[in-house]
Design a protein around this motif. Structure first.
Motif, short mmCIF file in Angstrom:
data_model
loop_
_atom_site.label_atom_id
_atom_site.label_comp_id
_atom_site.label_asym_id
_atom_site.label_seq_id
_atom_site.Cartn_x
_atom_site.Cartn_y
_atom_site.Cartn_z
N PRO A 21 -6.21 -2.69 4.32
CA PRO A 21 -5.53 -1.45 3.97
C PRO A 21 -6.47 -0.41 3.35
O PRO A 21 -7.35 -0.76 2.56
CB PRO A 21 -4.47 -1.90 2.96
CG PRO A 21 -4.86 -3.26 2.52
CD PRO A 21 -5.69 -3.86 3.60
N VAL A 66 -3.22 -1.19 7.45
CA VAL A 66 -2.44 -2.24 6.79
C VAL A 66 -2.18 -3.38 7.75
O VAL A 66 -2.32 -4.56 7.43
CB VAL A 66 -1.11 -1.67 6.26
CG1 VAL A 66 -0.22 -2.79 5.72
CG2 VAL A 66 -1.38 -0.63 5.19
N THR A 93 0.85 -1.19 0.00
CA THR A 93 0.00 0.00 0.00
C THR A 93 0.89 1.24 0.00
O THR A 93 1.85 1.33 0.77
CB THR A 93 -0.89 0.02 1.25
OG1 THR A 93 -1.77 -1.09 1.18
CG2 THR A 93 -1.70 1.31 1.31
#
Ligand SMILES: Nc1ncnc2c1ncn2[C@@H]1O[C@H](COP(=O)(O)OP(=O)(O)OP(=O)(O)O)[C@@H](O)[C@H]1O
Ligand SMILES: Nc1ncnc2c1ncn2[C@@H]1O[C@H](COP(=O)(O)OP(=O)(O)OP(=O)(O)O)[C@@H](O)[C@H]1O
Ligand SMILES: [Mg+2]
Ligand SMILES: [Mg+2]
Lengths: 354, 370, 324, 513
Positions: free
Chosen positions: C273, C268, C100
């Motif tokens: 996420p 996350v 991410t």
């Protein structure tokens, strides 16, 4: 062709060339020029309505912005008069801000000032060793000093400021302020006078007011350094020797002048002055050291000096002009911008006619 | 004479090598003094340099620096100090990006247009300083410093969405808009990334620089002016024209410095466009002694330091080490150049004296007749 | 050949990384706020944090390199602090679909694995405008923007609207310190000081400085003149470096970068996420007005007006402009 | 050498005279050997030490800072003696009067002529109370009258018990002023001579082992084809007026050379008209600073005339660029070879290209041809007897005379139609002088026109077909070189005589000194 040498030699001729047509500026002439300039400003102010143009605040702001530039320029002047180009002013200023702040937040602002000078002088010494002893191209050496000063101060901050409360790897803790003086009656009276917005009189009052209001003692010191420089360089044997090293070092040497010594002295003083300019930035202008604080003021100082034809008075005028336009721009307002444009237009017309 | 030259070559190489060693040692001393491992950072940097993607970054950066340094060197060769390369480079990249984004042309034409605009804008901006110098005697140092500041304001104004720039939705950046793909310069695909095609143009320009300087009349005039402006003038060089031409060329090359990045990577000019390239160019030109080969190695060295030090902070070392090292290298290298040069000069003078005393002067006509 | 992060290994622990904007850690502003979020995550979530600093004047390619090497090293999330990272994230994110990428202050670049952390700075600034208009006696207030970027213009727009909506007779003086790429306006307090001095001379008695470090100069000037200053980003009343002037710091427009960073890391770690635009406004307390100065909280008329305005914005009754 | 004497030092170019003097003055360190002053062994680390021992030196190349005033130049380094203010000014006036030097302490050195500068140099030495005076080629730039005045000064100094060391290439002068003569060659003493019983010829033989050359031109080769025609050339001084006109009265001290009241922008050249024919050498005599430099620079296109026309071989070149003029066939031997003739830091072969970059063999089709240029440099070195180990050494490493030969060779290689030669043999030893004169004469025979400017009146009279005298920017007199004497010419140069200089007695030959 050895270019490294060629450019060193060449840069030198850029230095003072006021020889035969050295204008004899006597006091009345100077006063007349100043009065003329002021009248012009006054006119512009009245036309554009930008009353801030010559206000006490504007002038005192300009002064504050001009001092570091002027000190750098003065440093440049000392070096160039001895025949050494000092592009390293910026680096020496950085050293000044760092050392000034480092000593300043621990032991008080005045110790900071002294250490700032010492830091700049250290940069000057390095420049002197490279250019004078090793005879390296002045510009290369200056550029190297700038890089080194930048790297060294940033590196050092990690071990010093970063561990202090209120500091970080990018900035120092706050430094105590230096006393400021305002001449009580006079200041107020001038400010009142300025507020009347009369032609010329108010402008004069504004300018004088700006020069006596809320002055840091260090500003006073910086202002005094201009006549002191003039006196030292043009009215003492020491100054004569120093200048002769810039004008014709071989001749000076043939008369028993220790050219090395005087060049060293000049470049170290030059660094010290730039360092003082840096210390001023850190201690008076902002109260902290900050990475990137000098922001090219060393170069601008050099420009101011060239603008001022390598003379202290001219340099001060140049620095003042830079400070003035900066201040005008920062203090903002549409009128200020219009006034500035008008001023530029008039000056252009004058220049073209002349 | 041949032997003379071989010795000189050896001397010329020994200098920089020795200087680099000294700079490394001094940096280690700094590290030791600040209680850091004196070797580890170098190991990390050399490790980094062994990665192909870092190598690509180094090469690409070298191309940009090479152009900026060439621009500075053109001026230096005749003692003009163009501090304004940075401003010329930024303004040129910005305007070229604007024009490039505004038109749609077949590939090569599109690229050519962008490149020519960049050169013209750079030349124009430097030309202002040139004209001020030739007509008003304004020092180019002062005027180019000022022009840098003016370029900043001008770009800030031009890039406003209300003028020529645009603000991509959701972004806080301002850009000139994207150059369509026809205006992208083909890149060389290698493991580790893409080498901007314009990088090769940059290196080719080094050859042009060498050729112009050493093989054309103009180049000779330029060098002569740099070596002695009075002698050059007496030899028939028009000093003013020379100043102006040199500034124009310097500016045009400065304008090119933005092209590797613009045509190879960003395809737009935004607030993120790299700055300070012109100032690094000054260092590199000085370090490379204004010679096309010297500049190449200097640019490579500086790029190497730049790129391999980028990750030092992630290993617990301060990145500033690289800056300090850069400063030390510049000092060490130029001091060594100078020492070698003086040594060479003394040697030459002594040799001249000796050979003349020994009667080894080139035979004169009279003597030959005997 | 090998690339720079082949060396990296993937161990089991969660690692998070932030890549700083110009100024880096220690700027006492934006970057430091991001760092605060990371260190909070290190403490509370037991993640291992990594930081990376940019070099001066670097190119997008360098940012690409930085993000790539952080992602390759197994960091997740990798957060780019500042809109400057947008082009780089656009290039890097697709190559690491399992990582991410956080992008602060920019939503122009979208992707499944990109979390755009953006703030409604104009809403906080609106409240500052309300407060300023209420406390101003001279009917003149000042705005100082550090660098003339669209981001800072949001601060200006909100502030001006807040002032006008509250009292249309109050004049707003607005001033920027520098233009990009000259970012001195975020770091040079003396510029802030000169600008503030100019506004004070013109009669302003409240000055709102959205100028990073340069703002401290404005605060200093306002304090010396015994006028009000409004801080920005973090609660500047509590900042050590400004202790000497705290009494004159009326309030600060806060921008919770730290919280946003923390939230992203947490999401996350929690296996869910965040992605696409996450907007922090007054509603999520992503922006707001600090209430540390007792002198401010005592002005009930002011705080009430601010509270009312806040509610109106949250309710959508007031729409704050993002450009002046 | 003895107290109260004038000791002359002679020797060919690069014999080591200047070097020896620099060692005496502490500017260079000897490898070995000793110096004894007044019975005491001394060793000098710097000129300061030498000054302390009462040694003063007037250098071959002036050691004056142009942008400083006379006063500043004089007191520099000895500020302790009388300060830098009015006491020093008084002292300077006093010395100036005592020795009849006529120096004004507040003039800027930049504005002084060579003779004045020379006297400032001497004053500098006297101000420090020197007892031993070293003069390195002091007469090279002076006209006879000035030389006489200088010698009068020297005799005065001698009478006061000072010792003078005197270096010159003009052997006549040496014999007339010296009490003792030392000849050196390649750094060692090769003999001494007694001036009373030595002729210039003998001295020259001692020096270079050759005969004393004469610059005399025997047969006339003058044709009636005009090569250079100059009509009414005028040039006003372009002083940049940085001060308003009104402040002019405040500048009373800065007009040493000008008469008081001369307006700003005085005429440097005033209505100059000359014609030089093919095969003619036109000599222009004049004290330095009377417009010769400006005339040459205007002819070369380095300055723009205000009025007048210049025609070269029938082509108007009044406004042509320097390069065009050079291409059209003007050769140029500049007055100051270091400033205008050479790239000191560049190799000889690049110096060979200088000034002729557009002409073969230096370039072909717009491009340089280094190979051909190098080949031609070798030829010049050989033909013009330039003493050098090769063509890759820098011009700076050649001695002055050899640099001059290179320049002469370069200019002659392009077969100029007109040669502008300023002081072609200044500072060149007698052997090299002869070569240079030969080359000029030879080219003249082939139709070369020459504009000759020289401070050496023997050279001027001996070489020229026609003589003109320049004074304050005007050509005030002309003379027949066959009959005129250096003394007469000298007096015309100071403005004492104008018009056609008639010789009252019968012709004297040029060899007379
Ligand atoms: N330090 C030195 N080392 C080696 N050679 C030197 C040195 N200094 C001078 N020379 C050489 O010694 C010679 C003597 O030079 P010097 O200047 O003394 O000549 P000079 O007699 O004054 O000649 P001129 O008549 O041209 O003035 C020159 O050929 C010069 O190249
Ligand atoms: N210290 C030195 N070391 C080596 N060479 C030197 C040194 N000083 C002078 N020279 C060389 O000696 C040569 C002659 O020396 P000098 O400076 O005395 O010139 P000169 O012959 O008197 O010059 P001119 O005849 O042009 O007036 C010059 O070419 C110079 O390069
Ligand atoms: Mg000599
Ligand atoms: Mg000589």
């Amino acid at each position: 062709m050895s270019t490294s040498n060629a450019s060193a030699a060449s840069a030198a001729p850029k230095a003072p060339r006021n020889g035969g047509r050295r204008p004899k500026l006597t006091l009345p002439v100077i006063l007349l020029i100043i009065a003329g300039g002021l009248a012009l400003f006054s006119l512009v102010r009245v036309i554009s309505g930008a009353n801030d143009l010559t206000s006490v605040g504007q002038v005192s702001g300009a002064l504050q912005l001009a001092v570091p530039i002027g000190l750098a320029g003065l440093g440049g002047l000392w070096a160039e008069r001895a025949g050494v180009i000092n592009i390293g002013l910026e680096g020496m200023m950085i050293l000044g801000t760092w050392f000034g702040a480092w000593a300043g937040f621990q032991w008080g602002p005045w110790v900071g000032v002294l250490m700032g000078i010492a830091g700049g002088a250290l940069g000057g010494l390095l420049h002197a060793v490279i250019t004078i002893t090793f005879n390296v191209n002045h510009i290369v050496s200056g550029v190297a000093v700038n890089i080194l000063a930048l790297g060294a101060t940033r590196y050092l901050s990690n071990f010093t400021f970063a561990e202090e409360p209120g500091g970080s790897s990018k900035q120092s803790p706050r430094i105590d302020a230096i006393d400021r003086i305002t001449i009580p009656g006079l200041s107020d009276w001038l400010a009142d006078l300025q507020d009347k917005h009369w032609f010329f009189v108010s402008d004069l009052a504004g300018v004088l007011g700006g020069l006596v209001t809320n002055l840091s003692l260090l500003t006073v010191v910086a202002l005094l350094l201009i006549p002191v420089t003039y006196w030292a360089l043009w009215h003492t044997g020491f100054g004569l020797r120093l200048r002769s090293c810039g004008e014709n070092p071989v001749a000076a040497e043939s008369l028993g002048v220790n050219v090395y010594k005087y060049k060293y002295i000049a470049v170290i003083i030059s660094g010290g002055l730039a360092g003082l300019g840096g210390a001023f930035l850190a201690i008076v202008s902002t109260g902290i050291y900050q990475e990137g604080q000098t922001g090219g003021r060393g170069y601008i100082g050099l420009a101011a000096m060239i603008f001022g034809n390598w003379m202290p008075g001219g340099m001060a005028l140049g620095a003042g002009l830079f400070g003035f336009t900066d201040s005008l721009k920062l203090r903002g307002g549409a009128e200020n911008v219009h006034a500035m444009l008008l001023l530029i237009a008039i000056l252009l017309v004058v220049a073209a006619a002349w | 004479m041949r032997k003379f030259d071989k010795d000189r070559l050896l001397l010329g190489l020994a200098g920089p090598v020795l200087a680099l060693a000294v700079a490394f040692v001094l940096t280690s001393v700094v590290l030791l003094a600040s209680d850091r491992d004196p070797i580890e950072p170098f190991r990390l940097m050399f490790d980094a340099a062994s990665f192909s993607d870092v190598q690509v970054l180094i090469i690409n950066q070298t191309g940009t620096y090479y152009l900026a340094a060439l621009a500075v060197a053109v001026g230096f060769r005749m003692n003009l100090f163009n501090i304004g390369v940075d401003g010329q480079y930024r303004l040129a990249a910005m305007v070229a990006a604007l024009i490039g984004a505004a038109v749609e042309l077949p590939g090569p034409l599109h690229i050519a247009l962008i490149v020519i605009v960049a050169m013209l804008v750079g030349a124009f901006w430097a030309g202002i300083a040139g004209i001020l110098k030739t007509t008003r005697g304004v020092s180019e140092v002062v005027s180019t410093i000022m022009l840098n500041a003016i370029a900043t304001s001008l770009i800030a104004w031009l890039i406003l969405p209300s003028n020529f720039g645009e603000q991509p939705p959701g972004s806080n950046d301002l850009t000139t808009g994207d150059i369509p793909e026809s205006g992208w310069f083909p890149a060389l695909e290698v493991t580790g990334g893409e080498i901007y095609g314009f990088t090769f143009v940059a290196f080719a320009l080094g050859f042009v620089y060498w050729f112009v300087l050493n093989r054309t009349r103009f180049g000779f005039d330029l060098r002569a002016t740099g070596a002695s402006s009075t002698a050059a003038q007496a030899s028939g060089v028009d000093a003013k024209k020379m100043v102006l031409t040199a500034m124009l060329i310097s500016g045009a090359v400065a304008g090119l410095a933005g092209m590797p990045t613009l045509l190879g990577d960003t395809h737009t000019y935004s607030f993120n466009f790299p700055v300070g390239v012109g100032f690094t160019g000054i260092t590199i030109a000085l370090l490379g002694r204004n010679s096309p080969v010297g500049i190449f190695f200097a640019a490579l060295l500086v790029s190497f330091l730049d790129k391999t030090s980028a990750d030092l902070d992630q290993h617990g070392y301060e990145k500033e080490i690289a800056t300090i090292m850069q400063g030390l290298i510049v000092i060490a290298v130029v001091v060594s150049y100078e020492l070698v040069r003086q040594y060479g000069l003394r040697r030459q003078q002594r040799k001249v004296g000796e050979e003349l005393a020994a009667g080894h002067a080139l035979k004169t006509a009279k003597e030959a007749a005997k | 050949g090998k690339t720079s992060s082949d060396a990296a290994s993937d161990s089991g622990e969660i690692k998070a990384a932030i890549a700083y904007d110009i100024g880096g850690r220690g700027d006492q502003s934006f970057n430091d706020a991001a760092y605060a979020g990371l260190s909070k995550a290190e403490k509370e979530l037991d993640v291992k944090g990594t930081e990376a600093e940019p070099s001066d004047g670097e190119a997008d390619a360098d940012k690409v390199q930085r993000l790539t090497s952080l992602a390759r090293a197994g960091n997740n999330p990798v957060i780019g602090v500042g809109f400057a990272y947008a082009p780089a994230i656009e290039k890097v994110a697709p190559k690491f679909p399992d990582t991410t990428f956080g992008l602060i202050d920019d939503s122009s670049v979208q992707g499944d694995n990109i979390a755009n952390l953006v703030f409604n700075e104009e809403e906080g600034s609106y409240l500052a405008g309300v407060a300023a208009a209420k406390v101003s006696k001279s009917k003149t207030v000042g705005f100082i923007g550090g660098v003339e970027t669209p981001l800072i213009k949001k601060f200006q727009a909100g502030f001006e609207q807040g002032v006008k909506d509250t009292d249309s007779s109050v004049k707003v003086l607005s001033q920027y310190l520098t233009q990009p790429p000259n970012f001195d306006g975020f770091v040079k307090p003396d510029l802030g000081k000169a600008a503030a001095q100019g506004q004070l001379d013109k009669g302003a008695d409240v000055i709102y400085a959205a100028a990073g470090l340069a703002g401290s100069g404005a605060i200093e000037a306002a304090s010396k003149a015994d006028k009000w200053a409004i801080g920005v980003d973090s609660d500047q009343y509590n900042q050590k470096g400004l202790a000497a002037y705290k009494d004159n710091i009326l309030t600060s427009v806060t921008k919770d970068v730290s919280g946003a960073v923390f939230n992203l890391i947490k999401s996350v770690k929690d296996g869910d996420p965040q992605s696409s635009e996450i907007r922090y406004g007054l509603d999520k307390s992503g922006v707001g007005l600090a209430e540390s100065n007792p002198a401010y909280t005592k002005m009930t008329e002011v705080t009430e007006a601010v509270a009312a305005a806040k509610q109106n914005i949250i309710d959508g009754k007031i729409v704050v402009k993002t450009t002046p | 050498m003895h107290r109260g004497t004038v000791h002359a030092l002679v020797g060919e170019n690069g014999a080591g005279k200047s070097t020896l003097m620099k060692i005496l003055y502490g500017m260079q360190k000897p490898d070995e050997g000793t110096i004894t002053v007044d019975g005491a062994r001394v060793s000098f680390n710097s000129p300061g030490d030498a000054i302390d021992r009462g040694i003063g030196m007037v250098h071959q190349h002036f050691m004056l800072a142009d942008n400083l005033t006379v006063l500043e130049n004089v007191v520099l380094g000895s500020e302790k003696l009388h300060g830098i203010g009015s006491a020093a000014r008084r002292k300077i006036r006093q010395i100036s009067q005592q020795y009849g030097l006529g120096i004004r302490p507040d003039a800027l050195v930049e504005e002084l002529g060579v003779a004045d500068r020379q006297r400032v140099e001497i004053l500098k030495v006297l101000y420090r109370g020197a007892r031993i005076l070293i003069l390195d080629e002091p007469t090279a730039v002076l006209v006879p009258q000035e030389v006489d005045a200088l010698f009068a000064n020297l005799r005065e100094l001698k009478a006061e018990g000072l010792t003078v060391i005197f270096i010159s290439h003009k052997l006549g002068e040496v014999l007339s002023v010296a009490d003792e003569i030392t000849v050196i060659r390649r750094g060692t003493t090769v003999g001494t001579a007694d001036p009373a019983s030595t002729t210039p010829r003998q001295l020259a033989e001692l020096m270079v082992g050759a005969e004393l050359p004469t610059p005399e031109t025997r047969e006339s080769t003058v044709t009636d084809v005009p090569m250079l025609q100059v009509q009414g050339l005028s040039l006003a001084e372009s002083r940049q007026v940085t001060v308003p006109e009104t402040s002019e009265p405040q500048l009373p001290t800065s007009d040493t050379l000008e008469e008081p009241g001369v307006p700003v922008g005085r005429m440097l050249l005033d209505g100059i008209s000359i014609t030089i024919h093919k095969g003619e050498i036109l000599g222009i005599a004049g004290v330095e600073g009377n417009g010769q430099t400006e005339l040459i620079e205007t002819l070369m296109g380095m300055r723009n005339p205000d009025t007048g026309a210049i025609t070269l071989d029938g082509v108007d070149i009044t406004h042509a660029h320097t390069r065009k003029r050079r291409e059209d066939g003007i050769g140029y031997i500049p007055e100051d070879r270091h400033r205008h003739g050479l790239l000191l830091e560049s190799p000889l072969w690049e110096n060979r290209i200088l000034g002729h970059v557009t002409e073969p063999p230096n370039s072909r089709r717009g491009l340089l041809d280094p190979k051909a240029a190098r080949r031609d440099t070798l030829r010049i070195v050989r033909e013009y007897d330039v003493r050098t180990p090769g063509i890759d050494v820098t011009a700076a490493s050649l001695s002055g005379g050899n640099q001059q030969k290179l320049i002469v060779g370069r200019e002659m290689s392009h077969h100029p139609k007109l040669l502008i030669a300023a002081h072609p043999t200044r500072g060149v030893d007698v052997g090299a002088q002869a070569q240079i004169w030969d080359q000029i004469r030879e080219a003249r025979r082939e139709g070369l026109a020459v504009l000759l400017i020289s401070a050496d009146l023997d050279e001027l009279i001996g070489l020229s077909d026609t003589l003109r005298v320049m004074y304050r920017g005007r050509l005030v007199a002309d003379a027949d070189p066959a009959t005129i004497t250096p003394e007469e010419l000298g007096s015309a140069m100071t403005g004492a005589a104008t018009g056609h200089l008639e010789h009252p007695q019968h012709p004297e030959d040029g060899e007379a000194r």
